[in-house]
Scaffold this motif. Structure first.
Motif, mmCIF file in Angstrom:
data_model
loop_
_atom_site.group_PDB
_atom_site.id
_atom_site.type_symbol
_atom_site.label_atom_id
_atom_site.label_comp_id
_atom_site.label_asym_id
_atom_site.label_seq_id
_atom_site.Cartn_x
_atom_site.Cartn_y
_atom_site.Cartn_z
ATOM 1 N N GLU A 14 -56.606 36.108 -11.148
ATOM 2 C CA GLU A 14 -55.655 35.456 -10.244
ATOM 3 C C GLU A 14 -54.485 36.390 -9.908
ATOM 4 O O GLU A 14 -54.030 36.445 -8.761
ATOM 5 N N ARG A 17 -55.689 38.886 -7.359
ATOM 6 C CA ARG A 17 -55.747 38.272 -6.028
ATOM 7 C C ARG A 17 -54.360 38.207 -5.392
ATOM 8 O O ARG A 17 -54.183 38.492 -4.219
ATOM 9 N N ARG A 18 -53.346 37.810 -6.178
ATOM 10 C CA ARG A 18 -51.983 37.731 -5.641
ATOM 11 C C ARG A 18 -51.473 39.114 -5.241
ATOM 12 O O ARG A 18 -50.819 39.268 -4.211
ATOM 13 N N MET A 20 -53.310 41.620 -4.227
ATOM 14 C CA MET A 20 -54.014 41.997 -3.003
ATOM 15 C C MET A 20 -53.399 41.305 -1.786
ATOM 16 O O MET A 20 -53.265 41.911 -0.723
ATOM 17 N N GLU A 21 -53.006 40.044 -1.938
ATOM 18 C CA GLU A 21 -52.347 39.334 -0.842
ATOM 19 C C GLU A 21 -51.011 39.998 -0.493
ATOM 20 O O GLU A 21 -50.680 40.158 0.676
ATOM 21 N N LEU A 22 -50.249 40.386 -1.512
ATOM 22 C CA LEU A 22 -48.976 41.073 -1.274
ATOM 23 C C LEU A 22 -49.205 42.430 -0.595
ATOM 24 O O LEU A 22 -48.456 42.826 0.296
ATOM 25 N N ASP A 24 -51.656 43.180 1.359
ATOM 26 C CA ASP A 24 -52.009 42.842 2.741
ATOM 27 C C ASP A 24 -50.766 42.528 3.561
ATOM 28 O O ASP A 24 -50.578 43.042 4.658
ATOM 29 N N ARG A 25 -49.917 41.692 3.019
ATOM 30 C CA ARG A 25 -48.722 41.240 3.724
ATOM 31 C C ARG A 25 -47.755 42.387 4.019
ATOM 32 O O ARG A 25 -47.107 42.411 5.048
ATOM 33 N N HIS A 26 -47.672 43.365 3.103
ATOM 34 C CA HIS A 26 -46.696 44.448 3.255
ATOM 35 C C HIS A 26 -47.306 45.775 3.688
ATOM 36 O O HIS A 26 -46.625 46.795 3.735
ATOM 37 N N ARG A 44 -57.140 49.679 -0.620
ATOM 38 C CA ARG A 44 -57.672 49.024 0.569
ATOM 39 C C ARG A 44 -58.170 50.104 1.504
ATOM 40 O O ARG A 44 -57.574 51.157 1.629
#
Length: 163
Positions: A14, A17-18, A20-22, A24-26, A44
């Protein structure tokens, strides 16, 4: 089924995953985390777009042709070989590894996909940016120390000339 995690584990699924989301966002393309004797690297893939136009504001208006110098027009055939190396993240563009060093690349240099063309500093991390293409640098489109956004063209490359 619950994941078992010992106190020495760096991250659970988990948390990854968080992260990876960060990323992506930045616009972060690589992240290294170490804790104790364990480390994890998350990367990435950066996809470069071919032939994307440069913003009109970044290009000076063309000078009026004079009678002595013939004007050379860029043809569509020539443009199909032009690629732009774009910023994979938001950050600060640096042309060289330190202020006193030569730039990684300059106009006229031949690059291969793994050639480092610049650094982009994001969140106090200096990220080396590879060319991702083979060809000849025909224009540097940003100034050293300039802030760049995700997707901003950094270099113009003519892919007809290979290293």
């Amino acid at each position: 089924m619950e994941e078992s995690r010992s106190p020495g584990d760096v991250l659970d699924l988990e948390q990854i995953r968080r992260l990876m989301e960060l990323m992506d966002r930045h616009g972060i393309t690589e992240l290294d985390i170490s804790q104790g004797g364990t480390s994890i690297r998350i990367r990435r893939r950066v996809v470069l777009q071919r032939g994307a136009p440069v913003a009109a504001a970044a290009t000076p208006p063309p000078a009026a042709p004079s009678a002595e110098t013939p004007r050379v027009k860029s043809t569509e055939a020539e443009e199909e070989f032009i690629t732009y190396i774009k910023s994979p993240m938001v950050g600060t563009f640096y042309a060289s590894p330190d202020p006193d060093a030569e730039p990684f690349v300059k106009v006229g240099d031949l690059v291969s996909p793994d050639t480092t063309v610049c650094l982009i500093e994001a969140m106090k991390v200096f990220n080396p940016i590879p060319a991702g293409v083979s060809g000849k640098i025909v224009a540097v489109l940003v100034e050293n120390g300039e802030a760049v956004d995700f997707g901003r063209p950094l270099f113009k490359v003519d892919c007809r000339e290979q290293p």
